[in-house]
Enzyme design. Structure first.
Site, short mmCIF file in Angstrom:
data_model
loop_
_atom_site.label_atom_id
_atom_site.label_comp_id
_atom_site.label_asym_id
_atom_site.label_seq_id
_atom_site.Cartn_x
_atom_site.Cartn_y
_atom_site.Cartn_z
N ARG A 1 0.81 -1.21 0.00
CA ARG A 1 0.00 0.00 0.00
C ARG A 1 0.85 1.27 0.00
O ARG A 1 0.57 2.23 -0.72
CB ARG A 1 -0.94 0.00 1.20
CG ARG A 1 -1.81 1.24 1.38
CD ARG A 1 -2.41 1.76 0.08
NE ARG A 1 -3.10 0.72 -0.70
CZ ARG A 1 -3.36 0.82 -1.99
NH1 ARG A 1 -2.97 1.89 -2.68
NH2 ARG A 1 -4.00 -0.15 -2.61
N LYS B 1 1.64 25.03 -4.00
CA LYS B 1 0.43 24.40 -3.49
C LYS B 1 0.61 22.88 -3.52
O LYS B 1 0.04 22.17 -4.34
CB LYS B 1 -0.79 24.83 -4.30
CG LYS B 1 -1.08 26.32 -4.18
CD LYS B 1 -2.23 26.74 -5.08
CE LYS B 1 -2.48 28.23 -4.98
NZ LYS B 1 -3.55 28.69 -5.88
N LYS C 1 3.50 39.72 -3.99
CA LYS C 1 2.08 39.56 -4.26
C LYS C 1 1.29 40.74 -3.71
O LYS C 1 1.87 41.67 -3.13
CB LYS C 1 1.60 38.22 -3.68
CG LYS C 1 2.32 37.02 -4.30
CD LYS C 1 1.96 35.71 -3.63
CE LYS C 1 0.57 35.26 -4.02
NZ LYS C 1 0.50 34.83 -5.44
N GLU D 1 3.45 40.14 -8.88
CA GLU D 1 2.10 39.78 -9.30
C GLU D 1 1.30 41.03 -9.62
O GLU D 1 1.31 42.00 -8.85
CB GLU D 1 1.41 39.00 -8.18
CG GLU D 1 -0.05 38.65 -8.46
CD GLU D 1 -0.72 38.03 -7.26
OE1 GLU D 1 -0.66 36.80 -7.13
OE2 GLU D 1 -1.30 38.77 -6.44
N ASP E 1 -2.12 37.69 -13.02
CA ASP E 1 -3.04 36.88 -12.23
C ASP E 1 -4.49 37.07 -12.65
O ASP E 1 -5.00 38.19 -12.67
CB ASP E 1 -2.88 37.25 -10.75
CG ASP E 1 -3.61 36.28 -9.84
OD1 ASP E 1 -3.54 35.06 -10.08
OD2 ASP E 1 -4.24 36.75 -8.88
#
Length: 284
Positions: A103, A138, A170, A200, A221
């Protein structure tokens, strides 16, 4: 494909932790009770659906960590395409040990092959354009290195590995710095000459302000295809252009056609479905 394997020293802690989690406090109760200790077996890892393979080193390491006598033969390497029903590798040795590691081996192999398969599908969809498909941060906690490796196995490329290998300014950074100019100026003053700076932007007006400050890259973005096309024209090769923001497999070709250099897609690592792979017993 020039796909370099990750060093074993990076993989072993991940596989060892996964095996220990599965073994718990008493080991494999089912296999220990049922499978004769001296039984040997030959099994094959089979693709239940077509796709691109990634994660074989982790899968094979899972078997070896349970019993070093387990031997494997690879039929399809990482980065290779497999058809439904095709054998990816054969695994032979003590039968009980194979079942105990099964597994954990399949979890790594199926998950990473799923990422590679999803990446390859988009890379193939935009092959007529210059854009590269890149992943993001992410990722599953603890699995970033291997998930980004799987993206490479699928023909994609990697964005930042962490907060420490590039500057990406950002919207919240800009707001807290008091504007785009002070954010970029502080960033440039604080890092060495080898550290890239990307900014960004959400609008073409922001892009115009940023371009005056000569960043290394701009992240466009959540822009429409028309806005992306206009942005690429504005940049005119002065820096790298990256399109981002919920870009699906269906939308990627149109985004690539705008002329952007990069398309970053977070779901490749956080939501790609697994590639269904099974372990089949063949003989003893």
């Amino acid at each position: 494909m020039n796909l370099s394997p990750l060093p074993a020293i990076m993989l072993e802690p991940l596989v060892r932790a996964a095996l220990l989690e599965d073994l718990g406090r008493a080991g494999d109760l089912t296999t220990d009770a049922i499978v004769p200790k001296d039984l040997r077996a030959t099994t094959v890892l089979s693709a239940r659906q077509s796709g691109v393979v990634a994660g074989l080193d982790l899968a094979m390491l899972a078997f070896r960590l349970i019993d070093e006598r387990i031997e494997s033969t690879l039929e399809c390497p990482d980065g290779g395409e497999v058809a439904q029903g095709q054998t990816i590798a054969s695994v032979s040795g003590p039968a009980g040990a194979i079942l105990t590691a099964e597994r954990t081996a399949l979890n790594f192999l199926s998950h990473l092959s799923g990422i590679a398969t999803a990446t390859a599908s988009i890379v193939n969809a935009i092959h007529d354009h210059k854009a590269k498909i890149v992943c993001t941060r992410k990722t599953t906690p603890g699995l970033r290195a291997v998930e980004k490796y799987a993206v490479r196995a699928g023909g994609g490329a990697n964005h930042r590995f962490g907060l420490d290998d590039a500057i990406l300014i950002k919207d919240n950074h800009i707001a807290m710095a008091g504007g785009i100019r002070p954010a970029i100026e502080r960033a440039r003053a604080s890092v060495g000459h080898l550290v890239k700076i990307e900014v960004e932007v959400d609008t073409l007006a922001q892009l115009e302000d940023v371009l005056a400050l000569a960043p290394d890259a701009v992240l466009l973005d959540n822009m429409s295809v028309e806005e992306l096309r206009h942005a690429v024209s504005m940049v005119a090769g002065r820096c790298i252009t990256e399109a981002s923001g919920s870009i699906t497999a269906a939308a990627a070709p149109a985004v690539a056609a705008t002329g952007v250099d990069m398309i970053s897609i977070g779901w490749l690592t956080h939501s790609a479905p697994i590639l269904d792979i099974g372990l089949d017993y063949r003989d003893s």
